[in-house]
Write a protein that holds these residues in place. Structure first.
Motif, PDB file in Angstrom:
ATOM      1  N   GLU A 190       0.922  -1.096   0.069  1.00  0.00           N
ATOM      2  CA  GLU A 190       0.014  -0.086   0.051  1.00  0.00           C
ATOM      3  C   GLU A 190       1.007   1.456  -0.061  1.00  0.00           C
ATOM      4  O   GLU A 190       0.721   2.207  -0.766  1.00  0.00           O
ATOM      5  CB  GLU A 190      -0.846   0.007   1.176  1.00  0.00           C
ATOM      6  CG  GLU A 190      -1.731   1.292   1.444  1.00  0.00           C
ATOM      7  CD  GLU A 190      -2.860   1.184   2.463  1.00  0.00           C
ATOM      8  OE1 GLU A 190      -3.614   2.037   2.651  1.00  0.00           O
ATOM      9  OE2 GLU A 190      -2.808  -0.093   3.147  1.00  0.00           O
ATOM     10  N   ALA A 191       1.957   1.192   1.042  1.00  0.00           N
ATOM     11  CA  ALA A 191       2.597   2.539   0.915  1.00  0.00           C
ATOM     12  C   ALA A 191       3.548   2.748  -0.254  1.00  0.00           C
ATOM     13  O   ALA A 191       3.597   3.756  -0.880  1.00  0.00           O
ATOM     14  CB  ALA A 191       3.702   2.367   2.105  1.00  0.00           C
ATOM     15  N   ALA A 192       4.083   1.691  -1.032  1.00  0.00           N
ATOM     16  CA  ALA A 192       4.755   1.381  -2.152  1.00  0.00           C
ATOM     17  C   ALA A 192       3.925   2.114  -3.221  1.00  0.00           C
ATOM     18  O   ALA A 192       4.385   3.035  -4.163  1.00  0.00           O
ATOM     19  CB  ALA A 192       5.348   0.249  -2.432  1.00  0.00           C
ATOM     20  N   SER A 193       2.846   1.595  -3.446  1.00  0.00           N
ATOM     21  CA  SER A 193       1.904   1.984  -4.607  1.00  0.00           C
ATOM     22  C   SER A 193       1.600   3.249  -4.385  1.00  0.00           C
ATOM     23  O   SER A 193       1.425   4.148  -5.496  1.00  0.00           O
ATOM     24  CB  SER A 193       0.428   1.013  -4.523  1.00  0.00           C
ATOM     25  OG  SER A 193       1.002  -0.102  -4.569  1.00  0.00           O
ATOM     26  N   LYS A 194       1.301   3.709  -3.250  1.00  0.00           N
ATOM     27  CA  LYS A 194       0.782   5.514  -3.116  1.00  0.00           C
ATOM     28  C   LYS A 194       1.974   6.208  -3.352  1.00  0.00           C
ATOM     29  O   LYS A 194       1.826   7.226  -4.197  1.00  0.00           O
ATOM     30  CB  LYS A 194       0.483   5.718  -1.566  1.00  0.00           C
ATOM     31  CG  LYS A 194       0.106   6.896  -1.256  1.00  0.00           C
ATOM     32  CD  LYS A 194      -0.432   7.256   0.173  1.00  0.00           C
ATOM     33  CE  LYS A 194      -0.993   8.639   0.313  1.00  0.00           C
ATOM     34  NZ  LYS A 194      -1.414   8.682   1.706  1.00  0.00           N
TER      35      LYS A 194
END
Length: 405
Positions: free
Chosen positions: A208-212
């Motif tokens: 989630e953090a990397a995609s954002k």
């Protein structure tokens, strides 16, 4: 036992004037033995390194990677197609992109991979490669966690719980204009896969953090697939390309590291050709031995022809004799090669620096295909070396052979 083999064995066992012929025969056998042993040992060691590299690559990434997800629905459809494939065993989404990692005024470009640990560890062995820290720290929050390659962390001087900043190559609009996108992460751990390319340039963050951070709208930029049988990677990839369509890029682990595997293959071929020259030189020794033998047995050849033996029989006698010499050398070379491989694999004769190779001993992998190739090469060269001497002996005139022999 055929007549040719009987006479060839008699020629090999017969006592001859002087030691020159004996010495040349032994040199021919020894040359083939050394050439075959050197070639088999070298190929086995190269196979060992290649197998070790392949294990490390497969341990750090999926067997097949699918890229090109355009939306969350598209990603879900692709997962359904992949799981329906008979060779698929597990699947894991990931987000992939590039960023600049900065810590204490040091910066370096990295490959950022966002993963869901619960699913990612079903398609690779990263869970067992953790050198320090924990994968549990890849959660969200004010400072999401990040796991760095061990070599990358050493280069930057990072430790667990240190703060690092990722800078995205994509700019964001602010009241001050377009500025680079930046986000702070906390180092949750380090990974040592044993493969330098990963350990020195890869960072793992939560999906989630990397995609954002990377701006991946679909929630994941690709899917990693683990197969039931790694050997079916090419067939499974070809089948998935047809099922997923041209909008998806499907690549096997070998295609993802095509340059490396191509270099290893080329290196093996070149070493095979170079070391074959040793056996070629030895086969020339066999040719000189048979030429000497044909001169020495000129009278015997004349008597055989006078008794009705044709040129074909004489030719086959010397072919068999050369084949026996070369075959003995090949058999002894294979035995010596197996012995050397066992010694290298068992005893620390050659020690490697673990901090560079992540190995303490030279790996050895003897493959049946290489054994057959080496044996065939030795026998073929030995047989080719007998063509001229056997043809020369077959052309001898019986009257002159008996008179002058």
């Amino acid at each position: 036992m055929g007549l040719e083999l009987f006479i060839a064995l008699r020629y090999l066992k017969a006592e001859r004037k002087g030691l020159f012929a004996v010495v040349t025969t032994l040199i021919g056998v020894a040359g083939v033995t050394v050439g075959v042993a050197a070639l088999l040992t070298t190929l086995s060691v190269m196979n060992g390194f290649q197998t070790d590299i392949q294990k490390k690559i497969v341990g750090a990434q999926a067997h097949i990677t699918v890229l090109g997800a355009r939306s969350a629905r598209d990603l879900a459809d692709a997962q359904a197609v992949i799981m329906a494939d008979p060779d698929s065993a597990a699947i894991a989404p990931f987000a992939l992109g590039q960023a600049i990692l900065t810590v204490r005024e040091r910066s370096i470009g990295v490959v950022l991979k966002g993963i869901d640990p619960a699913r990612e560890f079903t398609v690779n062995d990263l869970a067992a490669k953790l050198a320090s820290g924990s994968w549990d720290g890849l959660g969200g929050g004010k400072k999401p966690g990040i796991v760095l390659g061990a070599e990358l962390a050493d280069h930057l001087g990072c430790q667990v719980d240190d703060e690092v900043v990722l800078v995205s190559p994509k700019s964001v609009a602010t009241p001050l204009g377009l500025l680079p996108k930046m986000q702070a992460f906390r180092v949750a751990g380090t990974v040592k896969t044993g493969y330098y390319e990963y350990d020195s340039a890869t960072a793992w963050a939560g999906l989630e953090a990397a995609s954002k951070f990377l701006g991946v709208d679909a929630g994941a930029s690709g899917l990693g697939i683990r197969l039931k049988d790694l050997r079916r990677a090419d067939d499974a990839a070809a089948r998935l390309r047809g099922a997923l369509g041209f909008t998806k890029l499907v690549r096997t682990y070998a295609q993802m590291n095509q340059t490396l595997f191509a270099a290893l293959k080329l290196e093996k071929v070149v070493m095979f050709i170079i070391l074959t020259l040793i056996t070629l030189v030895a086969s020339l020794g066999i040719a000189s031995t048979l030429i000497l033998r044909s001169v020495e047995k000129t009278r015997d050849v004349g008597l055989l022809k006078a008794m009705g033996a044709g040129p074909g029989l004489i030719r086959r006698i010397f072919l068999v004799e050369g084949f026996l010499i070369g075959g003995t050398g090949v058999a002894m070379g294979l035995g010596l090669g197996f012995l050397l491989c066992w010694i290298i694999a068992t005893f620390p004769i050659v020690e490697l620096p673990p901090d560079i190779y992540y190995l303490s001993r030279v790996p050895v992998d003897i493959r049946l295909g290489d054994v057959l190739a080496v044996a065939s090469m030795g026998l073929i060269l030995s047989l080719l070396a007998t063509l001229y001497p056997s043809s020369r002996a077959a052309k001898a005139d019986p009257v002159e052979a008996i008179h002058y022999g």
